[in-house]
Design an enzyme around this catalytic site. Structure first.
Site, PDB file in Angstrom:
ATOM      1  N   HIS A 134      38.933  92.240  26.513  1.00 59.61           N
ATOM      2  CA  HIS A 134      38.201  91.903  25.279  1.00 59.61           C
ATOM      3  C   HIS A 134      36.711  92.215  25.373  1.00 59.61           C
ATOM      4  O   HIS A 134      36.012  92.147  24.366  1.00 59.61           O
ATOM      5  CB  HIS A 134      38.413  90.422  24.943  1.00 59.61           C
ATOM      6  CG  HIS A 134      39.869  90.034  25.013  1.00 59.61           C
ATOM      7  ND1 HIS A 134      40.429  89.530  26.164  1.00 59.61           N
ATOM      8  CD2 HIS A 134      40.859  90.142  24.114  1.00 59.61           C
ATOM      9  CE1 HIS A 134      41.731  89.329  25.950  1.00 59.61           C
ATOM     10  NE2 HIS A 134      42.019  89.685  24.725  1.00 59.61           N
ATOM     11  N   GLU A 164      36.067  88.665  22.256  1.00 64.38           N
ATOM     12  CA  GLU A 164      35.571  89.992  21.862  1.00 64.38           C
ATOM     13  C   GLU A 164      34.302  89.857  21.021  1.00 64.38           C
ATOM     14  O   GLU A 164      33.334  90.617  21.200  1.00 64.38           O
ATOM     15  CB  GLU A 164      36.648  90.750  21.082  1.00 64.38           C
ATOM     16  CG  GLU A 164      36.181  92.147  20.693  1.00 64.38           C
ATOM     17  CD  GLU A 164      37.168  92.895  19.811  1.00 64.38           C
ATOM     18  OE1 GLU A 164      38.387  92.677  19.931  1.00 64.38           O
ATOM     19  OE2 GLU A 164      36.697  93.698  18.992  1.00 64.38           O
ATOM     20  N   THR A 201      38.228  94.157  16.663  1.00 62.99           N
ATOM     21  CA  THR A 201      39.262  95.199  16.594  1.00 62.99           C
ATOM     22  C   THR A 201      40.631  94.695  16.135  1.00 62.99           C
ATOM     23  O   THR A 201      41.504  95.503  15.826  1.00 62.99           O
ATOM     24  CB  THR A 201      39.454  95.845  17.987  1.00 62.99           C
ATOM     25  OG1 THR A 201      39.796  94.801  18.913  1.00 62.99           O
ATOM     26  CG2 THR A 201      38.212  96.566  18.454  1.00 62.99           C
ATOM     27  N   CYS A 221      41.411  98.581  15.374  1.00 58.42           N
ATOM     28  CA  CYS A 221      41.921  99.722  16.141  1.00 58.42           C
ATOM     29  C   CYS A 221      43.277 100.201  15.626  1.00 58.42           C
ATOM     30  O   CYS A 221      43.956  99.520  14.854  1.00 58.42           O
ATOM     31  CB  CYS A 221      41.995  99.360  17.617  1.00 58.42           C
ATOM     32  SG  CYS A 221      43.426  98.343  17.973  1.00 58.42           S
ATOM     33  N   SER A 229      46.211  84.805  20.653  1.00 60.64           N
ATOM     34  CA  SER A 229      46.163  86.258  20.442  1.00 60.64           C
ATOM     35  C   SER A 229      45.899  86.538  18.968  1.00 60.64           C
ATOM     36  O   SER A 229      46.777  86.358  18.118  1.00 60.64           O
ATOM     37  CB  SER A 229      47.495  86.880  20.876  1.00 60.64           C
ATOM     38  OG  SER A 229      47.559  88.222  20.435  1.00 60.64           O
ATOM     39  N   CYS A 255      38.660  97.299  26.900  1.00 60.69           N
ATOM     40  CA  CYS A 255      39.310  98.426  26.214  1.00 60.69           C
ATOM     41  C   CYS A 255      38.238  99.400  25.731  1.00 60.69           C
ATOM     42  O   CYS A 255      37.243  98.977  25.121  1.00 60.69           O
ATOM     43  CB  CYS A 255      40.136  97.922  25.038  1.00 60.69           C
ATOM     44  SG  CYS A 255      40.810  99.300  24.075  1.00 60.69           S
TER      45      CYS A 255
HETATM   46  O1  10D Z   1      43.188  87.999  20.655  1.00 65.05           O
HETATM   47  P1  10D Z   1      43.317  89.501  20.638  1.00 65.05           P
HETATM   48  O2  10D Z   1      44.325  89.989  19.671  1.00 65.05           O
HETATM   49  O3  10D Z   1      41.978  90.132  20.447  1.00 65.05           O
HETATM   50  O4  10D Z   1      43.746  89.946  22.109  1.00 65.05           O
HETATM   51  P2  10D Z   1      45.109  90.246  22.835  1.00 65.05           P
HETATM   52  O5  10D Z   1      44.810  90.155  24.292  1.00 65.05           O
HETATM   53  O6  10D Z   1      46.217  89.425  22.305  1.00 65.05           O
HETATM   54  O7  10D Z   1      45.462  91.747  22.452  1.00 65.05           O
HETATM   55  C1  10D Z   1      44.737  92.825  22.946  1.00 65.05           C
HETATM   56  C2  10D Z   1      43.477  92.995  22.240  1.00 65.05           C
HETATM   57  C3  10D Z   1      42.277  93.121  22.823  1.00 65.05           C
HETATM   58  C4  10D Z   1      42.087  93.226  24.262  1.00 65.05           C
HETATM   59  C5  10D Z   1      41.070  93.175  22.004  1.00 65.05           C
HETATM   60  F1  10D Z   1      40.814  94.449  21.738  1.00 65.05           F
HETATM   61 FE1  SF4 Z   2      42.144  98.240  22.596  1.00 64.78          FE
HETATM   62 FE2  SF4 Z   2      43.164  97.901  20.161  1.00 64.78          FE
HETATM   63 FE3  SF4 Z   2      44.549  97.214  22.263  1.00 64.78          FE
HETATM   64 FE4  SF4 Z   2      42.385  95.836  21.607  1.00 64.78          FE
HETATM   65  S1  SF4 Z   2      44.278  95.961  20.444  1.00 64.78           S
HETATM   66  S2  SF4 Z   2      43.001  96.447  23.662  1.00 64.78           S
HETATM   67  S3  SF4 Z   2      41.063  97.474  20.818  1.00 64.78           S
HETATM   68  S4  SF4 Z   2      43.892  99.313  21.752  1.00 64.78           S
END
Ligand code: 10D
Ligand code: SF4
Length: 346
Positions: A84, A136, A174, A204, A232, A106
């Site tokens: 994040h 994030e 994102t 994203c 999440s 990411c």
């Molecule tokens: O809470 P979240 O959706 O931002 O994070 P999660 O770890 O569940 O999914 C991946 C997303 C990330 C690392 C933020 F880009």
């Molecule tokens: Fe990267 Fe999108 Fe996955 Fe978040 S959800 S880790 S911004 S690709």
């Protein structure tokens, strides 16, 4: 428990694709796995590497130690920053403790950080659409705290003030709901007609694709099961999107054993999907649970093909090379059936 041909008639599952791991999550999880292999436990990780209970528990069993604050890591030790992202202040704390850092942020989150820095350097007011307290958002806002105002929802817009309405840009977390974010931006633009857009989408590709797939199936579903953890953001948004687009009911679960028989009352079509931080093994468990109750007919609803891959962080690539191992790009295969190992992260 209903079973047999008679009771199964008409029962079906619509399985969303894409679902589960995105490229950034795969990279972050593999980073911790490779660090454990290369350096041996313990490997410290600041915050949950991704917001998934099963991933965190599994990595803990393998020797990862998750901490909330950089200050909890022993001086000089190795620490991984979560997917994040972190603010410059966290990098400075780590430096002060002589920590060996591996940054699993990411690359698509890093892109938003760079946008924030660039607009702040040009003295813009930045309206960051996102959820207060989310890691994030803390990381991105920390890039330019004096330039960034957080906007949490469309209703929040009424309270937003800027220094110069001719020099204002919006950026976002994102993992938000695309629809809600567009509504927030519409209201912001009503208030600040010269509001600039980000140079490219901040929400994203993975967040968008998972929401598009759910939108395609929701009106055919009596029940939507989203596999994912309560913290999440992107997983929670999938339940909201399902309900908004016509699913009669929807639930977020970490594991199949949280599913309730009562949810199936009068249900013919069950939608199944998972957040970007969710290993496929957990979806398979949900499908098995449903199959045992007469929902054996599974059809995929495919909204997009995902092929994006990210290289592992530089430190890991360097040390894998030194150890004579090839540092391939991490591979995400949303259609793969995992081995079924109890500690599987795939
Ligand atoms: O809470 P979240 O959706 O931002 O994070 P999660 O770890 O569940 O999914 C991946 C997303 C990330 C690392 C933020 F880009
Ligand atoms: Fe990267 Fe999108 Fe996955 Fe978040 S959800 S880790 S911004 S690709």
């Amino acid at each position: 428990m209903p079973s047999g041909d008679e009771t199964s008639r008409g029962r079906r599952v619509l399985l969303a694709a894409p679902r589960g791991y995105c490229a950034g999550v795969d990279r972050a999880v593999v980073t911790v796995e490779k660090a454990l292999e290369l350096y041996g436990p313990p490997v410290y990780v600041r915050k949950e590497i991704v917001h998934n209970k099963h991933v965190v528990r599994t990595l803990e069993r393998r020797g990862a130690i998750f901490v909330d604050q950089t200050g909890e890591v022993p001086e000089g030790a190795r620490v991984i920053f979560s997917a994040h992202g972190v603010s410059p202040a966290v990098h400075a704390e780590a430096k002060a403790l002589s920590l060996q850092t591996i940054d699993a942020t990411c690359p698509l989150v890093t892109k938003v950080h760079r946008e924030a820095v660039r607009f702040a350097d040009q003295d813009y007011d930045i309206l960051l659409v996102g959820h207060e307290g989310h890691e994030e958002v803390e990381g991105t806002a920390g890039e330019a705290p004096e330039h960034i105002t957080l906007v949490e929802s469309p209703a929040d817009v009424d309270h937003v003030e800027v220094r110069d309405p001719e020099k204002v840009v919006w950026l976002s977390q994102t993992t938000l709901s695309v629809d809600e974010t567009m509504e927030t931006v519409r209201r912001l633009r009503e208030k600040f007609p010269l509001l600039q857009d980000p140079p490219s989408d901040d929400i994203c590709y993975a967040t968008q694709n998972r929401q598009v797939a759910v939108k395609q199936m929701a009106s055919d579903c009596d029940l939507m099961i989203v596999v994912g953890s309560q913290n999440s953001s992107n997983s929670k948004r999938l339940v909201e999107v399902a309900l908004e687009y016509g699913s009669r009911d929807g639930h977020l679960v970490d594991y199949a054993d949280e599913l309730e028989e009562g949810w199936l009352e009068g249900v013919t079509t069950v939608g199944v999907t998972s957040g970007a931080s969710v290993p496929e093994i957990l979806v398979r468990d949900v499908l098995d649970w449903l199959a045992e109750r007469g929902y054996q007919d599974v059809s995929a609803v495919t909204a997009a093909e995902e092929t994006l891959l990210f290289s592992l962080p530089t430190e890991i690539r360097r040390d894998l090379k030194a150890a004579g191992q090839e540092a391939t790009k991490v591979q995400h295969d949303p259609g793969s059936i995992p081995s079924g190992r109890e500690d599987s992260l795939r």
